[in-house]
Design a protein around this motif. Structure first.
Motif, PDB file in Angstrom:
ATOM      1  N   SER A  53      38.013   6.736 -18.975  1.00 36.39           N
ATOM      2  CA  SER A  53      37.472   5.393 -18.832  1.00 36.39           C
ATOM      3  C   SER A  53      35.961   5.512 -18.864  1.00 36.39           C
ATOM      4  O   SER A  53      35.405   6.554 -18.547  1.00 36.39           O
ATOM      5  N   PHE A  54      35.312   4.454 -19.260  1.00 37.27           N
ATOM      6  CA  PHE A  54      33.868   4.453 -19.348  1.00 37.27           C
ATOM      7  C   PHE A  54      33.319   3.346 -18.469  1.00 37.27           C
ATOM      8  O   PHE A  54      33.809   2.232 -18.501  1.00 37.27           O
ATOM      9  N   ILE A  55      32.307   3.659 -17.668  1.00 38.76           N
ATOM     10  CA  ILE A  55      31.643   2.659 -16.848  1.00 38.76           C
ATOM     11  C   ILE A  55      30.256   2.442 -17.431  1.00 38.76           C
ATOM     12  O   ILE A  55      29.523   3.392 -17.664  1.00 38.76           O
ATOM     13  N   THR A  56      29.927   1.191 -17.679  1.00 40.60           N
ATOM     14  CA  THR A  56      28.601   0.846 -18.171  1.00 40.60           C
ATOM     15  C   THR A  56      27.977  -0.133 -17.197  1.00 40.60           C
ATOM     16  O   THR A  56      28.615  -1.091 -16.793  1.00 40.60           O
ATOM     17  N   PHE A  57      26.745   0.136 -16.772  1.00 41.92           N
ATOM     18  CA  PHE A  57      26.073  -0.836 -15.921  1.00 41.92           C
ATOM     19  C   PHE A  57      24.631  -0.996 -16.348  1.00 41.92           C
ATOM     20  O   PHE A  57      24.020  -0.104 -16.916  1.00 41.92           O
ATOM     21  N   LEU A  58      24.126  -2.188 -16.130  1.00 41.59           N
ATOM     22  CA  LEU A  58      22.753  -2.530 -16.484  1.00 41.59           C
ATOM     23  C   LEU A  58      21.966  -2.720 -15.202  1.00 41.59           C
ATOM     24  O   LEU A  58      22.458  -3.316 -14.260  1.00 41.59           O
ATOM     25  N   TYR A  59      20.766  -2.194 -15.147  1.00 40.23           N
ATOM     26  CA  TYR A  59      19.920  -2.449 -13.987  1.00 40.23           C
ATOM     27  C   TYR A  59      18.464  -2.551 -14.401  1.00 40.23           C
ATOM     28  O   TYR A  59      18.056  -2.075 -15.442  1.00 40.23           O
ATOM     29  N   LEU A  60      17.691  -3.223 -13.575  1.00 39.79           N
ATOM     30  CA  LEU A  60      16.265  -3.402 -13.816  1.00 39.79           C
ATOM     31  C   LEU A  60      15.487  -2.618 -12.776  1.00 39.79           C
ATOM     32  O   LEU A  60      15.778  -2.682 -11.610  1.00 39.79           O
ATOM     33  N   ASN A  61      14.520  -1.880 -13.197  1.00 39.43           N
ATOM     34  CA  ASN A  61      13.622  -1.175 -12.303  1.00 39.43           C
ATOM     35  C   ASN A  61      12.369  -0.907 -13.115  1.00 39.43           C
ATOM     36  O   ASN A  61      11.671  -1.826 -13.468  1.00 39.43           O
TER      37      ASN A  61
ATOM     38  N   LEU B 205      20.955  -4.909 -10.207  1.00 37.53           N
ATOM     39  CA  LEU B 205      22.150  -4.666 -11.009  1.00 37.53           C
ATOM     40  C   LEU B 205      22.655  -5.974 -11.574  1.00 37.53           C
ATOM     41  O   LEU B 205      22.973  -6.902 -10.828  1.00 37.53           O
ATOM     42  N   ASP B 206      22.720  -6.058 -12.889  1.00 36.70           N
ATOM     43  CA  ASP B 206      23.216  -7.249 -13.560  1.00 36.70           C
ATOM     44  C   ASP B 206      24.741  -7.280 -13.527  1.00 36.70           C
ATOM     45  O   ASP B 206      25.348  -8.217 -13.022  1.00 36.70           O
ATOM     46  N   LYS B 207      25.355  -6.221 -14.050  1.00 36.65           N
ATOM     47  CA  LYS B 207      26.815  -6.164 -14.098  1.00 36.65           C
ATOM     48  C   LYS B 207      27.269  -4.735 -14.332  1.00 36.65           C
ATOM     49  O   LYS B 207      26.492  -3.867 -14.715  1.00 36.65           O
ATOM     50  N   VAL B 208      28.556  -4.518 -14.092  1.00 36.34           N
ATOM     51  CA  VAL B 208      29.192  -3.238 -14.388  1.00 36.34           C
ATOM     52  C   VAL B 208      30.376  -3.543 -15.296  1.00 36.34           C
ATOM     53  O   VAL B 208      31.133  -4.485 -15.046  1.00 36.34           O
ATOM     54  N   GLU B 209      30.513  -2.773 -16.357  1.00 35.12           N
ATOM     55  CA  GLU B 209      31.671  -2.893 -17.237  1.00 35.12           C
ATOM     56  C   GLU B 209      32.441  -1.587 -17.208  1.00 35.12           C
ATOM     57  O   GLU B 209      31.854  -0.514 -17.336  1.00 35.12           O
ATOM     58  N   VAL B 210      33.747  -1.685 -17.024  1.00 36.60           N
ATOM     59  CA  VAL B 210      34.614  -0.509 -17.042  1.00 36.60           C
ATOM     60  C   VAL B 210      35.586  -0.708 -18.197  1.00 36.60           C
ATOM     61  O   VAL B 210      36.340  -1.677 -18.220  1.00 36.60           O
ATOM     62  N   ARG B 211      35.563   0.223 -19.147  1.00 37.60           N
ATOM     63  CA  ARG B 211      36.473   0.164 -20.290  1.00 37.60           C
ATOM     64  C   ARG B 211      37.517   1.255 -20.117  1.00 37.60           C
ATOM     65  O   ARG B 211      37.201   2.433 -20.104  1.00 37.60           O
ATOM     66  N   ARG B 212      38.758   0.835 -19.978  1.00 36.33           N
ATOM     67  CA  ARG B 212      39.869   1.759 -19.774  1.00 36.33           C
ATOM     68  C   ARG B 212      40.634   1.909 -21.080  1.00 36.33           C
ATOM     69  O   ARG B 212      41.195   0.957 -21.610  1.00 36.33           O
ATOM     70  N   LEU B 213      40.623   3.127 -21.638  1.00 38.47           N
ATOM     71  CA  LEU B 213      41.344   3.408 -22.876  1.00 38.47           C
ATOM     72  C   LEU B 213      42.801   3.708 -22.547  1.00 38.47           C
ATOM     73  O   LEU B 213      43.087   4.472 -21.630  1.00 38.47           O
ATOM     74  N   LYS B 214      43.711   3.101 -23.301  1.00 43.21           N
ATOM     75  CA  LYS B 214      45.134   3.309 -23.055  1.00 43.21           C
ATOM     76  C   LYS B 214      45.610   4.583 -23.755  1.00 43.21           C
ATOM     77  O   LYS B 214      44.968   5.109 -24.652  1.00 43.21           O
ATOM     78  N   GLU B 215      46.762   5.090 -23.324  1.00 37.50           N
ATOM     79  CA  GLU B 215      47.318   6.348 -23.839  1.00 37.50           C
ATOM     80  C   GLU B 215      47.538   6.333 -25.351  1.00 37.50           C
ATOM     81  O   GLU B 215      47.439   7.360 -25.998  1.00 37.50           O
TER      82      GLU B 215
ATOM     83  N   THR C  38      38.772  -3.916 -20.905  1.00 34.38           N
ATOM     84  CA  THR C  38      37.408  -3.897 -20.384  1.00 34.38           C
ATOM     85  C   THR C  38      37.296  -4.876 -19.228  1.00 34.38           C
ATOM     86  O   THR C  38      37.588  -6.061 -19.384  1.00 34.38           O
ATOM     87  N   TYR C  39      36.908  -4.362 -18.077  1.00 33.74           N
ATOM     88  CA  TYR C  39      36.713  -5.162 -16.868  1.00 33.74           C
ATOM     89  C   TYR C  39      35.218  -5.412 -16.704  1.00 33.74           C
ATOM     90  O   TYR C  39      34.432  -4.469 -16.771  1.00 33.74           O
ATOM     91  N   THR C  40      34.828  -6.660 -16.468  1.00 36.88           N
ATOM     92  CA  THR C  40      33.426  -6.995 -16.214  1.00 36.88           C
ATOM     93  C   THR C  40      33.270  -7.416 -14.761  1.00 36.88           C
ATOM     94  O   THR C  40      33.930  -8.349 -14.306  1.00 36.88           O
ATOM     95  N   PHE C  41      32.404  -6.697 -14.057  1.00 38.44           N
ATOM     96  CA  PHE C  41      32.125  -6.952 -12.644  1.00 38.44           C
ATOM     97  C   PHE C  41      30.700  -7.483 -12.530  1.00 38.44           C
ATOM     98  O   PHE C  41      29.752  -6.703 -12.591  1.00 38.44           O
ATOM     99  N   PRO C  42      30.506  -8.794 -12.397  1.00 41.45           N
ATOM    100  CA  PRO C  42      29.138  -9.311 -12.260  1.00 41.45           C
ATOM    101  C   PRO C  42      28.550  -8.974 -10.885  1.00 41.45           C
ATOM    102  O   PRO C  42      29.285  -8.864  -9.906  1.00 41.45           O
ATOM    103  N   CYS C  43      27.252  -8.794 -10.840  1.00 38.98           N
ATOM    104  CA  CYS C  43      26.577  -8.533  -9.568  1.00 38.98           C
ATOM    105  C   CYS C  43      25.349  -9.440  -9.447  1.00 38.98           C
ATOM    106  O   CYS C  43      25.281 -10.263  -8.566  1.00 38.98           O
TER     107      CYS C  43
END
Length: 117
Positions: free
Chosen positions: A3-11, A47-57, A64-69
């Motif tokens: 699975s891949f986690i992608t998140f965006l943040y500002l600093n 943190l803007d959001k986190v995206e988790v992309r789960r690849l199936k077998e 792809t799950y989007t978690f807003p923050c």
């Protein structure tokens, strides 16, 4: 399957995107916890959001799950918390059709609320 986690943040770098590959995050992701150790010269970040992309077998479908923050993880900003628990707001299922096209389908909000309540 990874699975891949992608998140965006500002600093220091606005709109920086980081992708992390994980081995297995399970079949259904109900919530995630994200944070940092508050170390460094300017440790806080937005943190803007986190995206988790789960690849199936099968290798041809993914979810792809989007978690807003849209909040700060900083001792000196917002509510002072450096840890957030997030629940998915949007879930997209992707599959490859027989003719090689990518088909996307958003899981209805009602299904999300029932699934993650």
């Amino acid at each position: 399957m990874p699975s891949f986690i992608t998140f965006l943040y500002l600093n220091l770098f606005p709109f920086l995107m980081i992708t992390i590959q994980l081995d297995n995050v399970g079949d259904v992701i109900e919530k995630i916890r994200i944070g940092h150790d508050n170390k460094g010269m300017t440790p806080g970040w937005h943190l803007d959001k986190v995206e988790v992309r789960r690849l199936k077998e099968d290798g041809e479908t993914s979810t792809t799950y989007t978690f807003p923050c849209n909040r700060w993880l900083a001792k000196d900003e917002d509510d002072g918390s450096v840890v957030r628990e997030l629940v998915p707001h949007k879930v997209i299922e992707e599959s490859v059709t027989e003719d090689g096209e990518v088909e996307t389908k958003e899981v209805a909000q009602e299904m999300l609320e029932r699934k993650y309540a």
